[in-house]
Design a protein around this motif. Structure first.
Motif, PDB file in Angstrom:
ATOM      1  N   SER A   5       0.795  -1.224   0.000  1.00 30.43           N
ATOM      2  CA  SER A   5       0.000   0.000   0.000  1.00 30.43           C
ATOM      3  C   SER A   5       0.826   1.272   0.000  1.00 30.43           C
ATOM      4  O   SER A   5       0.365   2.308  -0.478  1.00 30.43           O
ATOM      5  CB  SER A   5      -0.957   0.004   1.195  1.00 30.43           C
ATOM      6  N   THR A   6       2.053   1.239   0.553  1.00 35.25           N
ATOM      7  CA  THR A   6       2.841   2.460   0.727  1.00 35.25           C
ATOM      8  C   THR A   6       4.258   2.282   0.176  1.00 35.25           C
ATOM      9  O   THR A   6       4.741   1.160   0.035  1.00 35.25           O
ATOM     10  CB  THR A   6       2.937   2.839   2.212  1.00 35.25           C
ATOM     11  N   PRO A   7       4.956   3.394  -0.091  1.00 30.82           N
ATOM     12  CA  PRO A   7       6.345   3.294  -0.599  1.00 30.82           C
ATOM     13  C   PRO A   7       7.274   2.559   0.345  1.00 30.82           C
ATOM     14  O   PRO A   7       8.122   1.779  -0.099  1.00 30.82           O
ATOM     15  CB  PRO A   7       6.758   4.765  -0.764  1.00 30.82           C
ATOM     16  N   MET A   8       7.132   2.778   1.654  1.00 28.93           N
ATOM     17  CA  MET A   8       8.072   2.149   2.595  1.00 28.93           C
ATOM     18  C   MET A   8       7.921   0.636   2.636  1.00 28.93           C
ATOM     19  O   MET A   8       8.841  -0.072   3.028  1.00 28.93           O
ATOM     20  CB  MET A   8       7.907   2.741   3.995  1.00 28.93           C
ATOM     21  N   GLU A   9       6.764   0.137   2.215  1.00 30.54           N
ATOM     22  CA  GLU A   9       6.541  -1.305   2.214  1.00 30.54           C
ATOM     23  C   GLU A   9       7.163  -1.993   1.000  1.00 30.54           C
ATOM     24  O   GLU A   9       7.170  -3.223   0.915  1.00 30.54           O
ATOM     25  CB  GLU A   9       5.044  -1.596   2.292  1.00 30.54           C
ATOM     26  N   LEU A  10       7.696  -1.205   0.068  1.00 32.01           N
ATOM     27  CA  LEU A  10       8.355  -1.749  -1.123  1.00 32.01           C
ATOM     28  C   LEU A  10       9.801  -1.281  -1.283  1.00 32.01           C
ATOM     29  O   LEU A  10      10.548  -1.872  -2.075  1.00 32.01           O
ATOM     30  CB  LEU A  10       7.585  -1.357  -2.387  1.00 32.01           C
ATOM     31  N   THR A  12      -0.206   0.367  -4.201  1.00 32.68           N
ATOM     32  CA  THR A  12      -1.649   0.420  -4.438  1.00 32.68           C
ATOM     33  C   THR A  12      -2.350   1.577  -3.747  1.00 32.68           C
ATOM     34  O   THR A  12      -3.398   2.033  -4.190  1.00 32.68           O
ATOM     35  CB  THR A  12      -2.316  -0.878  -3.951  1.00 32.68           C
ATOM     36  N   GLY A  13      -1.810   2.056  -2.630  1.00 36.93           N
ATOM     37  CA  GLY A  13      -2.550   2.956  -1.761  1.00 36.93           C
ATOM     38  C   GLY A  13      -3.253   2.161  -0.674  1.00 36.93           C
ATOM     39  O   GLY A  13      -3.412   0.935  -0.757  1.00 36.93           O
ATOM     40  N   ILE A  14      -3.681   2.868   0.370  1.00 38.55           N
ATOM     41  CA  ILE A  14      -4.228   2.211   1.558  1.00 38.55           C
ATOM     42  C   ILE A  14      -5.690   1.825   1.375  1.00 38.55           C
ATOM     43  O   ILE A  14      -6.445   2.503   0.690  1.00 38.55           O
ATOM     44  CB  ILE A  14      -4.060   3.140   2.781  1.00 38.55           C
ATOM     45  N   GLY A  15      -6.082   0.714   1.970  1.00 39.58           N
ATOM     46  CA  GLY A  15      -7.482   0.338   2.037  1.00 39.58           C
ATOM     47  C   GLY A  15      -7.961  -0.572   0.926  1.00 39.58           C
ATOM     48  O   GLY A  15      -7.299  -0.768  -0.091  1.00 39.58           O
ATOM     49  N   LYS A  16      -9.168  -1.111   1.121  1.00 35.53           N
ATOM     50  CA  LYS A  16      -9.709  -2.121   0.216  1.00 35.53           C
ATOM     51  C   LYS A  16     -10.036  -1.576  -1.172  1.00 35.53           C
ATOM     52  O   LYS A  16      -9.819  -2.266  -2.170  1.00 35.53           O
ATOM     53  CB  LYS A  16     -10.952  -2.760   0.847  1.00 35.53           C
ATOM     54  N   THR A  20       2.000  -7.715   0.222  1.00 36.35           N
ATOM     55  CA  THR A  20       2.847  -7.590   1.408  1.00 36.35           C
ATOM     56  C   THR A  20       2.636  -6.250   2.091  1.00 36.35           C
ATOM     57  O   THR A  20       1.855  -5.417   1.641  1.00 36.35           O
ATOM     58  CB  THR A  20       4.336  -7.791   1.032  1.00 36.35           C
ATOM     59  N   GLY A  21       3.336  -6.054   3.197  1.00 37.39           N
ATOM     60  CA  GLY A  21       3.238  -4.844   3.990  1.00 37.39           C
ATOM     61  C   GLY A  21       3.319  -5.196   5.455  1.00 37.39           C
ATOM     62  O   GLY A  21       3.859  -6.234   5.837  1.00 37.39           O
TER      63      GLY A  21
END
Length: 247
Positions: free
Chosen positions: A9-14, A49-53, A75-76
């Motif tokens: 969902s976020t840059p830090m997670e990748l 992707t951005g946060i949330g469903k 992931t995340g």
């Protein structure tokens, strides 16, 4: 060439995965920041992707339509439930996902989508309401590779929510509805889209916090994301060498 798509969902997670795989930005991702790497005969696309469903489902649909992946890896970070055997910094591997707060509030309490009687997915002989199956063999292999490499990992059901649980009471309420080891905000959406398109899906998250009364001093987001990205870099590399395109 086989294709794996990794979503978070976020840059830090990748970010650490992008560095480890020497991934480069690529055009054509529409609204999605997209990077590309190659390992042997496997192409890996990394998508934020951005946060949330809603963001996750929108991104997963676009990626399946445009790139026809052989596998999706989501992931995340995530929050671990009491009794899961997980601690901050551990890895959680999903063997199923659950849309844990979609249902009906009744005078006698909360009920799942089966009370409405309209499934979120119907096909291939299945009618699914809250629970979304994931590829259990992919989960098993990821779990065994993680533990063999020295990571502390647990495999089990994940719960996807729109509102993060900030109290122990809320966590207990969710577990009364559905079994689970880890809470997150996107996994059920990605798993549902992958199911619709017939794409195998693996979900691995780093535990940043426990599901308890919210106390940021007990969180360790950096450690959680470092561990899960270090594992996935290893997992992707070994899969490309040993069984190209397969995890």
């Amino acid at each position: 060439m086989s294709r794996i798509i990794v979503t978070a969902s976020t840059p830090m997670e990748l970010s650490e995965l992008l560095a480890a795989t020497s991934a480069r930005p690529v055009p054509g991702g529409a609204h999605l920041p997209l990077h590309r790497a190659e390992m042997g005969t496997t192409e890996i696309l990394f998508a934020q992707t951005g946060i949330g469903k809603v963001n996750a489902a929108c991104a997963a649909t676009l990626l399946c339509e445009r790139y026809a992946p052989d596998l999706i890896v989501n992931t995340g970070c995530g929050g671990a439930f009491a009794g899961s055997g997980l601690a901050v910094g551990d890895l959680a591997v999903a063997d199923s996902e659950c849309l844990a707060d979609e249902g009906v509030e009744t005078p006698s309490g909360w009920r799942g989508l089966d009370l409405i009687g309209i499934p979120v997915y119907e096909g291939r002989g299945e009618r699914l309401f809250n629970r979304i199956p994931l590829d259990e063999e992919l989960a098993r292999r990821a779990f065994h590779r993680a533990t063999a490499a020295g990571f502390k990992a647990v495999v089990g059901p994940f719960l996807t929510v729109s509102t993060c649980s900030g109290t122990a009471q809320r966590g207990e309420e969710l577990l009364r509805r559905f079994p689970g080891v880890c809470e997150n905000m996107e996994g059920g959406a990605v798993a549902q889209v992958a199911l619709v398109y017939g794409v195998p899906c693996l979900e691995v998250r780093g535990i940043s916090n426990m599901v308890e009364d919210r106390d940021l001093s007990r969180w360790d987001l950096k450690r959680a994301l470092g561990e899960v990205q270090r594992f996935l870099a290893l997992h992707l590399e070994q899969a490309a060498v040993n069984r190209p395109g397969m995890l």
